[in-house]
Design a protein around this motif. Structure first.
Motif, PDB file in Angstrom:
ATOM      1  N   GLY A  15      41.896  29.913  44.856  1.00  0.00           N
ATOM      2  CA  GLY A  15      42.881  30.979  44.677  1.00  0.00           C
ATOM      3  C   GLY A  15      43.034  31.378  43.223  1.00  0.00           C
ATOM      4  O   GLY A  15      43.106  32.571  42.898  1.00  0.00           O
ATOM      5  N   LEU A  16      43.083  30.399  42.332  1.00  0.00           N
ATOM      6  CA  LEU A  16      43.202  30.706  40.902  1.00  0.00           C
ATOM      7  C   LEU A  16      41.957  31.435  40.392  1.00  0.00           C
ATOM      8  O   LEU A  16      42.066  32.366  39.587  1.00  0.00           O
ATOM      9  N   ILE A  17      40.797  31.023  40.864  1.00  0.00           N
ATOM     10  CA  ILE A  17      39.563  31.692  40.435  1.00  0.00           C
ATOM     11  C   ILE A  17      39.540  33.128  40.957  1.00  0.00           C
ATOM     12  O   ILE A  17      39.146  34.057  40.237  1.00  0.00           O
ATOM     13  N   ALA A  21      39.347  36.564  38.824  1.00  0.00           N
ATOM     14  CA  ALA A  21      38.373  37.624  39.128  1.00  0.00           C
ATOM     15  C   ALA A  21      39.077  38.973  39.272  1.00  0.00           C
ATOM     16  O   ALA A  21      38.584  39.991  38.775  1.00  0.00           O
ATOM     17  N   ALA A  22      40.234  38.973  39.927  1.00  0.00           N
ATOM     18  CA  ALA A  22      40.989  40.218  40.093  1.00  0.00           C
ATOM     19  C   ALA A  22      41.472  40.740  38.741  1.00  0.00           C
ATOM     20  O   ALA A  22      41.413  41.944  38.471  1.00  0.00           O
ATOM     21  N   ALA A  23      41.945  39.841  37.886  1.00  0.00           N
ATOM     22  CA  ALA A  23      42.416  40.254  36.557  1.00  0.00           C
ATOM     23  C   ALA A  23      41.270  40.830  35.730  1.00  0.00           C
ATOM     24  O   ALA A  23      41.442  41.840  35.028  1.00  0.00           O
ATOM     25  N   VAL A  24      40.110  40.219  35.811  1.00  0.00           N
ATOM     26  CA  VAL A  24      38.952  40.724  35.064  1.00  0.00           C
ATOM     27  C   VAL A  24      38.513  42.069  35.647  1.00  0.00           C
ATOM     28  O   VAL A  24      38.112  42.977  34.905  1.00  0.00           O
ATOM     29  N   ALA A  25      38.601  42.231  36.961  1.00  0.00           N
ATOM     30  CA  ALA A  25      38.264  43.520  37.577  1.00  0.00           C
ATOM     31  C   ALA A  25      39.223  44.612  37.107  1.00  0.00           C
ATOM     32  O   ALA A  25      38.798  45.740  36.814  1.00  0.00           O
ATOM     33  N   VAL A  26      40.499  44.279  37.000  1.00  0.00           N
ATOM     34  CA  VAL A  26      41.477  45.243  36.489  1.00  0.00           C
ATOM     35  C   VAL A  26      41.143  45.608  35.040  1.00  0.00           C
ATOM     36  O   VAL A  26      41.228  46.777  34.644  1.00  0.00           O
ATOM     37  N   ALA A  57      33.581  39.977  36.479  1.00  0.00           N
ATOM     38  CA  ALA A  57      34.480  39.980  37.642  1.00  0.00           C
ATOM     39  C   ALA A  57      33.710  39.650  38.916  1.00  0.00           C
ATOM     40  O   ALA A  57      34.174  38.855  39.743  1.00  0.00           O
ATOM     41  N   VAL A  58      32.538  40.238  39.068  1.00  0.00           N
ATOM     42  CA  VAL A  58      31.714  39.972  40.253  1.00  0.00           C
ATOM     43  C   VAL A  58      31.293  38.505  40.287  1.00  0.00           C
ATOM     44  O   VAL A  58      31.372  37.837  41.328  1.00  0.00           O
ATOM     45  N   ILE A  79      33.966  25.545  34.709  1.00  0.00           N
ATOM     46  CA  ILE A  79      34.254  24.969  33.388  1.00  0.00           C
ATOM     47  C   ILE A  79      33.756  25.898  32.285  1.00  0.00           C
ATOM     48  O   ILE A  79      34.461  26.142  31.294  1.00  0.00           O
ATOM     49  N   CYS A  80      32.569  26.432  32.447  1.00  0.00           N
ATOM     50  CA  CYS A  80      32.007  27.347  31.450  1.00  0.00           C
ATOM     51  C   CYS A  80      32.932  28.545  31.240  1.00  0.00           C
ATOM     52  O   CYS A  80      33.254  28.910  30.105  1.00  0.00           O
ATOM     53  N   TRP A  81      33.379  29.151  32.334  1.00  0.00           N
ATOM     54  CA  TRP A  81      34.254  30.318  32.220  1.00  0.00           C
ATOM     55  C   TRP A  81      35.582  29.941  31.565  1.00  0.00           C
ATOM     56  O   TRP A  81      36.091  30.687  30.724  1.00  0.00           O
TER      57      TRP A  81
END
Length: 129
Positions: A15-17, A21-26, A57-58, A79-81
């Motif tokens: 869920g956190l990931i 992803a949604a925040a990066v898409a925004v 995001a993808v 971890i990398c991200w």
């Protein structure tokens, strides 16, 4: 054959990931809107940045799906991200924007902690041969 239920920590991690992803898409959408609405100093750089953010995001969404499926490789990718996200947050902290930096640091710390919990490690462990 019935699959064993997923640990709660693994689902929270996914869920956190997905939220990241949604925040990066925004962020990617806002970069595209900014390109269209204003005149960037370099269209090539602006488009490249928007494309990279959209790609991130993808890829984060793919990591989220793989997390739900408890794939072993997600630990390294996550971890990398998170390390990259913390490095960006430190840079933002140095630019005197602590509110934004903490919005990046807190989820990264939560994800790193979840990645090292026993239930997540066991769920994403490679099967014995």
């Amino acid at each position: 054959m019935s699959e064993a239920p997923k640990p709660r920590a693994l689902l929270v991690l996914a869920g956190l990931i997905f939220l990241e992803a949604a925040a990066v898409a925004v962020a990617a959408i806002s970069l595209v809107v900014e390109i269209v609405a204003s005149t960037p100093s370099s269209y090539a750089s602006a488009i490249a940045l928007a494309a990279l953010v959209a790609l991130a995001a993808v890829l984060l969404a793919i990591v989220g799906v793989a997390t739900v499926r408890a794939r072993p490789w997600i630990r390294g990718a996550a971890i990398c991200w998170q390390i990259l996200q913390v490095l960006v947050a430190v840079s933002i902290l140095q630019a005197q924007a602590p509110d934004v930096a903490w919005l990046l640091i807190l989820p990264a710390a939560a994800i790193i902690i979840l990645l090292f919990t026993r239930s997540v490690r066991e769920a994403t462990a490679r099967p014995e041969r």
